[in-house]
Design a protein around this motif. Structure first.
Motif, PDB file in Angstrom:
ATOM      1  N   ARG A  55       0.730  -1.084  -0.033  1.00  9.97           N
ATOM      2  CA  ARG A  55       0.033  -0.100  -0.072  1.00  9.97           C
ATOM      3  C   ARG A  55       0.798   1.150  -0.028  1.00  9.97           C
ATOM      4  O   ARG A  55       1.924   1.336   0.503  1.00  9.97           O
ATOM      5  N   THR A  56       0.435   2.392  -0.790  1.00 15.40           N
ATOM      6  CA  THR A  56       1.094   3.574  -0.752  1.00 15.40           C
ATOM      7  C   THR A  56       1.286   4.280   0.512  1.00 15.40           C
ATOM      8  O   THR A  56       0.171   4.273   1.343  1.00 15.40           O
ATOM      9  N   GLY A  57       2.405   4.600   0.997  1.00 15.19           N
ATOM     10  CA  GLY A  57       2.608   5.333   2.187  1.00 15.19           C
ATOM     11  C   GLY A  57       2.108   6.440   2.287  1.00 15.19           C
ATOM     12  O   GLY A  57       2.006   7.241   0.984  1.00 15.19           O
ATOM     13  N   PRO A  58       2.021   7.373   3.425  1.00 13.79           N
ATOM     14  CA  PRO A  58       1.335   8.603   3.493  1.00 13.79           C
ATOM     15  C   PRO A  58       2.306   9.604   2.702  1.00 13.79           C
ATOM     16  O   PRO A  58       2.035  10.749   2.040  1.00 13.79           O
ATOM     17  N   VAL A  59       3.937   9.293   2.864  1.00 16.13           N
ATOM     18  CA  VAL A  59       4.819  10.192   2.111  1.00 16.13           C
ATOM     19  C   VAL A  59       4.619  10.095   0.568  1.00 16.13           C
ATOM     20  O   VAL A  59       4.479  11.236  -0.238  1.00 16.13           O
ATOM     21  N   ARG A  95       1.506   9.237  -0.981  1.00 14.42           N
ATOM     22  CA  ARG A  95       0.310   9.929  -1.142  1.00 14.42           C
ATOM     23  C   ARG A  95       0.610  11.239  -1.318  1.00 14.42           C
ATOM     24  O   ARG A  95       0.074  12.042  -2.278  1.00 14.42           O
ATOM     25  N   MET A  96       1.115  12.051  -0.202  1.00 11.23           N
ATOM     26  CA  MET A  96       1.411  13.375  -0.287  1.00 11.23           C
ATOM     27  C   MET A  96       2.149  13.783  -1.552  1.00 11.23           C
ATOM     28  O   MET A  96       1.789  14.715  -2.212  1.00 11.23           O
TER      29      MET A  96
END
Length: 63
Positions: free
Chosen positions: A20-24, A26-27
């Motif tokens: 899954r794509t991490g928050p960084v 995604r940002m």
């Protein structure tokens, strides 16, 4: 035209299945999309400005 190149060291790359794509990421994706949208709007304004200066009627595309 400039391009944004992103790379990671070999030690951080995984051969495991996709995660899954991490928050960084995604940002970062949101930032890149915002930059693209800004550039698209600037291009539209410039096209309209040039069209007005030459008396060309610009037609809005249907989405």
């Amino acid at each position: 035209m400039s391009t944004l190149q992103i790379s990671a060291p070999i030690s951080t790359q995984s051969l495991a299945g996709p995660r899954r794509t991490g928050p960084v990421l995604r940002m970062l994706h949101a930032v890149v999309e915002a930059i693209g949208e800004t550039n698209r709007r600037k291009a539209e304004r410039e096209i309209a400005r040039v069209a007005r200066s030459y008396g060309i009627v610009a037609v809005q595309p249907r989405d």
